[in-house]
Write a protein that holds these residues in place. Structure first.
Motif, PDB file in Angstrom:
ATOM      1  N   GLU A 174       0.680  -1.291   0.005  1.00 33.65           N
ATOM      2  CA  GLU A 174       0.112  -0.047   0.168  1.00 33.65           C
ATOM      3  C   GLU A 174       0.743   1.028  -0.030  1.00 33.65           C
ATOM      4  N   ARG A 175       2.355   1.158   0.299  1.00 37.26           N
ATOM      5  CA  ARG A 175       2.720   2.487   0.446  1.00 37.26           C
ATOM      6  C   ARG A 175       4.132   2.305  -0.257  1.00 37.26           C
ATOM      7  N   ARG A 176       4.229   1.640  -1.055  1.00 39.93           N
ATOM      8  CA  ARG A 176       5.633   1.609  -2.040  1.00 39.93           C
ATOM      9  C   ARG A 176       5.394   1.691  -3.446  1.00 39.93           C
ATOM     10  N   ASP A 189       8.824   5.339  -1.521  1.00 32.40           N
ATOM     11  CA  ASP A 189       7.967   4.988  -0.487  1.00 32.40           C
ATOM     12  C   ASP A 189       7.015   6.227  -0.500  1.00 32.40           C
ATOM     13  N   GLY A 206       0.891   7.430   1.562  1.00 36.57           N
ATOM     14  CA  GLY A 206      -0.503   6.732   1.865  1.00 36.57           C
ATOM     15  C   GLY A 206      -0.790   5.883   0.500  1.00 36.57           C
ATOM     16  N   PRO A 207      -1.812   5.159   0.576  1.00 32.41           N
ATOM     17  CA  PRO A 207      -2.048   4.233  -0.501  1.00 32.41           C
ATOM     18  C   PRO A 207      -2.384   5.174  -1.716  1.00 32.41           C
TER      19      PRO A 207
END
Length: 341
Positions: free
Chosen positions: A144-146, A164, A167-168
C-alpha cells in the motif's frame, strides 16, 4: 604493374608471413612462397625501398625483415578484402547471442564470443543510459505504501527504483501517471527527457503533483547515477598464451593499461570519431606507453542504425587484421540485430 603496386605486394607478403610464422621474413622466403612474378634481386630492391620508407625493419642481426607500425598501417589501409567468416561460424554467433536473456547477458556473451573467435582480448563498451532512448516506463504498486518505478530502454536495459509513499495510491492515478509519462518519454533519448518531463506535473491536480514530481525525480536521479561509461573485457588470458600473443617481455604494462577503464574509454571515444566503419589503431597510434605493442580493432553497434557503443578486439600489432576485422564486424552486426529486435 607499377613499382609502388609491386612494393605493396611485397609488403603484404611480408605481413602475412610474419603474422603466420612470427619469424622475420627474408627475400628468399618471399620468392619461394609467393608468386610475385619478379626476380629475387627485384624483391631485394623493393625490400630495401620499403625499409628506407620505414615500412619494414631488420630486428637485431636477423637477415629477415618485420613490418613496422607504419607498414601495418599501410597494409590495413590498402586491404582490398576482409576474410569472410564461414557459414558454421556465422550460425554459431547467431545461436549463441540469440539465446541471451537480457542486456547484461548479451554483452557478456558478445565479449566472450569475440575473444574466442580472435584468440585475443575482446572489449565491449556498455551502452549507457544517456546514449539510449526510453522504450517504456512502468509503475508497479508494491503493497500500500511503495511504488516500483521501472525504466526500460531501447537497448533492453532495465533499471528499477522504489519510492516510499505517504499513503495508498489509487489505480486510476497510477494509470494516469503511467500513460502521461510514457507519452512524453517513449522514444526520447535520455538526455532529452529532463526538459520534457518538467511539464508533466502541471497536467495533474495540485494534490497529486508532489507524487508525480517524486516519480520524475527518481527517473532523473536514476539516469544521472547510471550514465557512467563502462567497458567489459574478456580473453585477457590470451595475452599469456604462447600461441597467439607477442607480449613475453612486456605483459605487465599491457595488463595495467587494460585495467584502466579511463584509458580504454578514451580510445573507444576517439575511435568512434573515425570516418570508417571499422577503426584500427596500431601501436603508437594508441598514444599510451603500455599499449605500444598492441593494435585495437573496433566498430560501433546499436539499434536502428544508431551507434550506441563500440565493440572491438585488442591484440599484438602482429595480428591477423583481415580475420580480426571480420570477426569484430560480424559480432557487432548480430549484436545490433538483437538490440533492434
Amino acid at each position: 604493374m607499377s613499382s609502388e603496386d609491386r612494393r605493396l605486394d611485397v609488403l603484404r607478403a611480408i605481413v602475412e608471413d610474419y603474422v603466420l610464422t612470427r619469424e622475420p621474413v627474408g627475400s628468399r622466403v618471399l620468392v619461394e612462397r609467393h608468386g610475385l612474378g619478379v626476380s629475387p634481386a627485384t624483391i631485394r630492391n623493393d625490400m630495401a625501398a620499403l625499409e628506407e620508407g620505414g615500412y619494414i625493419a631488420q630486428p637485431h642481426t636477423s637477415a629477415g625483415r618485420v613490418p613496422t607500425d607504419k607498414g601495418y598501417r599501410l597494409f590495413v589501409d590498402r586491404l582490398s578484402a576482409v576474410k569472410a567468416l564461414s557459414t558454421p561460424e556465422k550460425r554459431a554467433i547467431s545461436d549463441f547471442l540469440e539465446n541471451a536473456v537480457d542486456l547484461d547477458d548479451v554483452v557478456d556473451r558478445s565479449v566472450r564470443l569475440l575473444a574466442q573467435l580472435t584468440q585475443q582480448v575482446a572489449v565491449v563498451q556498455y551502452p549507457s543510459l544517456r546514449q539510449s532512448a526510453m522504450r517504456h516506463l512502468e509503475l508497479v504498486p508494491v503493497g500500500e505504501r511503495r511504488l516500483l518505478v521501472v525504466i526500460i530502454t531501447d537497448t533492453g536495459r532495465v533499471e528499477q527504483r522504489t519510492l516510499d509513499l505517504a499513503g495508498p495510491l489509487s489505480e486510476d492515478l497510477i494509470a494516469q501517471m503511467r500513460t502521461r509519462l510514457n507519452a512524453v518519454a517513449t522514444g526520447r533519448r535520455l538526455a532529452q527527457l529532463v526538459g520534457a518531463l518538467a511539464a508533466v506535473p502541471a497536467a495533474f491536480c495540485p494534490a497529486d503533483r508532489p507524487l508525480v514530481q517524486a516519480v520524475i525525480d527518481i527517473i532523473e536521479e536514476t539516469l544521472a547515477q547510471e550514465s557512467e561509461e563502462r567497458v567489459v573485457l574478456a580473453g585477457t588470458a590470451n595475452l599469456a598464451r604462447g600461441g597467439g600473443m607477442d607480449f613475453t617481455h612486456t605483459l605487465s604494462p599491457v595488463l595495467e593499461a587494460l585495467e584502466e577503464q579511463v584509458v580504454l574509454m578514451r580510445l573507444l571515444t576517439e575511435m568512434a570519431e573515425d570516418s570508417v566503419a571499422v577503426s584500427v589503431r596500431i601501436g603508437h597510434e594508441t598514444h599510451h606507453e603500455g599499449l605500444l605493442e598492441t593494435s585495437f580493432v573496433t566498430t560501433g553497434y546499436g539499434a536502428d542504425g544508431d551507434s550506441l557503443a563500440r565493440i572491438g578486439s585488442i591484440g599484438p600489432t602482429r595480428m591477423d587484421y583481415p580475420g580480426t576485422i571480420a570477426a569484430v564486424r560480424a559480432v557487432a552486426r548480430y549484436l545490433s540485430r538483437i538490440l533492434a529486435a
